[in-house]
Scaffold this active site. Structure first.
Site, short mmCIF file in Angstrom:
data_model
loop_
_atom_site.label_atom_id
_atom_site.label_comp_id
_atom_site.label_asym_id
_atom_site.label_seq_id
_atom_site.Cartn_x
_atom_site.Cartn_y
_atom_site.Cartn_z
N THR A 44 -20.38 -12.81 -4.62
CA THR A 44 -20.22 -12.05 -5.94
C THR A 44 -21.11 -10.66 -5.83
O THR A 44 -20.40 -9.54 -5.96
CB THR A 44 -20.59 -12.74 -7.01
OG1 THR A 44 -20.01 -13.81 -7.30
CG2 THR A 44 -20.46 -11.99 -8.29
N GLU A 116 -5.32 -0.81 -5.50
CA GLU A 116 -5.47 -1.45 -4.35
C GLU A 116 -4.19 -1.83 -3.52
O GLU A 116 -3.30 -2.14 -4.27
CB GLU A 116 -6.62 -2.79 -4.24
CG GLU A 116 -8.03 -1.88 -4.69
CD GLU A 116 -9.06 -2.92 -4.73
OE1 GLU A 116 -8.76 -4.28 -5.03
OE2 GLU A 116 -10.28 -2.58 -4.65
N HIS A 238 -10.12 -9.91 5.93
CA HIS A 238 -10.27 -8.36 5.41
C HIS A 238 -9.95 -7.67 6.53
O HIS A 238 -10.63 -7.82 7.65
CB HIS A 238 -11.41 -8.21 4.69
CG HIS A 238 -11.42 -6.92 3.90
ND1 HIS A 238 -11.35 -5.55 4.31
CD2 HIS A 238 -11.31 -6.75 2.67
CE1 HIS A 238 -11.26 -4.84 3.51
NE2 HIS A 238 -11.29 -5.49 2.40
N ARG A 284 -3.08 -7.21 2.60
CA ARG A 284 -4.09 -7.30 3.62
C ARG A 284 -3.68 -8.23 4.91
O ARG A 284 -3.97 -7.78 5.82
CB ARG A 284 -5.22 -8.08 2.94
CG ARG A 284 -6.08 -7.26 1.97
CD ARG A 284 -7.53 -8.27 1.63
NE ARG A 284 -8.02 -7.14 0.78
CZ ARG A 284 -9.07 -7.58 -0.05
NH1 ARG A 284 -9.34 -8.96 -0.27
NH2 ARG A 284 -9.41 -6.61 -0.99
N HIS A 345 -12.74 -13.30 5.27
CA HIS A 345 -13.08 -12.55 3.98
C HIS A 345 -12.93 -13.67 2.79
O HIS A 345 -13.94 -13.53 1.84
CB HIS A 345 -12.37 -11.44 3.86
CG HIS A 345 -12.69 -10.75 2.64
ND1 HIS A 345 -14.02 -10.12 2.47
CD2 HIS A 345 -11.82 -10.17 1.64
CE1 HIS A 345 -13.96 -9.37 1.24
NE2 HIS A 345 -12.87 -9.62 0.88
N ARG A 380 -4.04 -13.99 -1.11
CA ARG A 380 -4.70 -13.39 -2.32
C ARG A 380 -4.39 -11.68 -2.52
O ARG A 380 -4.67 -11.06 -1.55
CB ARG A 380 -6.27 -13.70 -2.41
CG ARG A 380 -6.89 -13.04 -3.44
CD ARG A 380 -8.47 -13.10 -3.39
NE ARG A 380 -8.95 -12.21 -2.19
CZ ARG A 380 -9.80 -11.33 -2.37
NH1 ARG A 380 -10.65 -11.18 -3.64
NH2 ARG A 380 -10.42 -10.37 -1.29
#
Ligand SMILES: Cc1cc2nc3c(=O)[nH]c(=O)nc-3n(C[C@H](O)[C@H](O)[C@H](O)COP(=O)(O)OP(=O)(O)OC[C@H]3O[C@@H](n4cnc5c(N)ncnc54)[C@H](O)[C@@H]3O)c2cc1C
Length: 540
Positions: A44, A116, A238, A284, A345, A380
């Site tokens: 986080t 994004e 990532h 991604r 990631h 995700r």
């Protein structure tokens, strides 16, 4: 020395998920928050980009849902997606109430929303490029000032405790054995309800953007306790982590690409148009695979991300952290491209839970990255994960609040038994196995997979599991041993899931099965000691 603790609620993990849950329950009972390092040592703290939420009048729940489903490549559970998105504005409001300061537009004082990969609208609320730090430090301040919450830092959960009571023969979760690292002793924590908020498992790979603690402890503990685990083959890499011999992987936020940064080959040429019409803003998995492909094709170590065509003022105000961090390594992002590589990631799979975070084992919950809610599917979408942490923590809190009064205490669990173990005299076994595991996971179970490589990895993981199990049963536990034991379990779950998936979808790409299969199905692994509460999780 006190080695037995009793609370109503035991929360293992102090990231966005664990702390949100703690704050939402602090008025209803006694709470223990366990953190294996300091409170701030989770993913986080490092989140840069922001949190996705429907906050703009031009945006809509349907659009956010549609984008998430599209990124998830047919495996998102639409109900979970809708539930998360519908609760996104409330989640952000709650964070603002806690005191989180998000970046505002200079002209109208509305929140500044950025964009994004995969998002069709500007919907990422952020605090410059250090959103995680702002959210986490605010929640940590609130927790430190809460009366009912006991904080245990430098404590690592080893295993869950399961007991039956007189009325119900079936086992339920009633606490955890927790190793106090400073005092070198395993303590017993009993509780009416236990929550796993232990984050992801990306440390199973050699290169990762995650902090050291991301060893999948919650997933491994839940698995050992009889909970089903799903979709572990979907590990997100990532695309852009800083590549520098002296840098422990540092993530270069996706928001750079959102604001116009270009991916470039060593020759300075752009290449993303060869892979996807969305170019740098493709999801991604596509970007990471394209970079992996070009790195392998050219035989180089890294490629580049370039934002130096934007003004210095723009870069400094939008990306102060990235700029500062890169400068430490002599890279001035306002003038030159940033060397980058992909790195593990985010863990899309995890412990299967329902809308309230309940697992298969009674009184055990899982929230945040350690859980599998169905939100992310096969991939995700950026900035949906912090949102998931907050939404599901609040939802779990609401359910636990109703449940707590009706849970009868069980008899005190037996203390940790160390009578048959001794101090280890060869810790080199741990460090060697640790390195070997992370290396073969990177080489054989990474961005591009083949059946042969997965079989090789499976063979090695079995040998390691045996060796580590033997070590664990002979020697006293310590932090590294606990993490290694969990990492090898998680590695085995990832490999098994990857072998079961005979197609390429989202983050799982196999050269043997490059096509998308016709049937959309989660990979659900059921432990032999299945706890059997059988939470109903909708299918995609
Ligand atoms: C560099 C980076 C950038 C990111 N950027 C974004 C972003 O911009 N937006 C977004 O939505 N997501 C982002 N993510 C993902 C997101 O940050 C994480 O998914 C999210 O923070 C996970 O929160 P969590 O509470 O589940 O776990 P974490 O924040 O990882 O916390 C896990 C906690 O569990 C504790 N713990 C673990 N095991 C044990 C154990 N055995 N015993 C005791 N304690 C234990 C740890 O000490 C830690 O306190 C990013 C991730 C990284 C690494």
């Amino acid at each position: 020395m006190k080695t037995h603790f009793s609370h109503d609620v035991l929360i293992i993990g102090s990231g966005a998920a664990g702390l949100t849950l703690a704050l939402n329950l602090s008025s209803v009972g006694t709470i223990a928050v366990i953190s294996k390092d300091r409170l701030k040592d989770g993913s986080t703290w490092y989140a840069q980009g922001g949190i996705a939420a429907v906050l703009d009048d031009l945006d809509s729940t349907d659009a956010h849902v549609k984008d998430t489903l599209s990124a998830g490549a047919g495996l998102c559970h639409e109900e979970a997606v809708r539930f998360t998105v519908e609760n996104s504005a409330d989640a952000i409001n709650w964070l603002v109430e806690q005191g989180v300061s998000f970046t505002k537009n200079t002209d109208n004082q509305d929140f500044h929303l950025t964009k994004e990969g995969g998002h069709s609208h500007r919907r990422i609320i952020h605090s410059a490029d250090a959103t995680g730090k702002e959210v986490h430090s605010t929640l940590i301040d609130r927790i430190r000032n809460s009366d009912n919450i006991d904080i245990f830092e430098q404590h690592i959960a080893v295993d869950l405790i399961q007991q039956a009571d007189q009325h119900k023969p079936r086992l339920r979760c009633s606490g955890a054995y927790i190793y106090n690292r400073a005092q070198d002793v395993v303590c017993t924590f009993d509780a009416k309800v236990v929550i796993l908020a232990t984050g992801g498992a990306s440390k199973v790979y050699l290169y990762t953007s995650n902090p050291d603690g991301a060893s999948g402890d919650g997933i491994a503990m839940a698995w050992r306790a009889g909970c089903r685990v799903a979709n572990m083959e979907f590990n997100q890499f990532h695309p852009t982590c800083l590549y520098h011999p002296k840098a422990k992987t540092f993530l270069i936020t996706e928001a750079l690409r959102g604001e116009g940064a270009h991916l470039k080959l060593p020759s300075g040429e752009r290449f993303m148009h060869l892979f996807d019409e969305r170019e740098e803003l493709a999801p991604r998995d596509i970007v990471a695979r394209a970079i992996d492909h070009e790195i392998k094709r050219l035989g180089c170590d890294h490629l580049y991300l370039d934002i130096s065509h934007k003004s210095e003022e723009f870069i400094s105000s939008h990306f102060p952290t990235v700029k500062k961090q890169c400068l430490q390594y002599g890279i001035d992002i306002t003038k030159e491209p940033i060397p980058i590589v992909p790195a593990a990631h985010y863990t899309c799979g995890g412990v299967m839970v329902n809308q309230y975070g309940a697992t298969d084992l009674e009184n055990l919950y899982a929230i945040g990255e350690t859980s599998f809610t169905g939100l992310h599917g096969a991939n995700r979408m950026a900035s949906n994960s912090l949102l998931e942490c907050i939404v599901y923590a609040r939802s779990a809190a609401a359910r636990i609040r109703q449940q707590l009064a009706n849970i009868e205490p069980v008899s005190p669990p037996p203390p940790w038994d160390e009578s048959k173990v001794t101090n280890s005299d060869e810790d080199v076994v741990i460090s060697h196995n640790w390195d070997e595991l992370r290396r073969f996971m990177w080489d054989y179970v990474g961005i591009v997979r083949t059946h042969k490589r997965l079989e090789r990895a499976q063979h090695r993981v079995k040998l390691l599991q045996k060796e580590i199990a033997e070590y664990y049963s002979n020697y006293k536990v310590g932090n590294d041993l606990v993490e290694l034991r969990n990492l090898v379990t998680v590695a085995q779950l990832i490999i098994r899931s990857a072998i079961e998936r005979k197609e390429s979808r989202g983050l799982h790409y196999s050269l043997d099965h490059p096509e998308l299969g016709k049937i959309t199905r989660d990979t659900i692994l059921v432990p032999t000691n299945f706890a059997g509460q059988n939470v109903i999780v909708d299918q995609p």
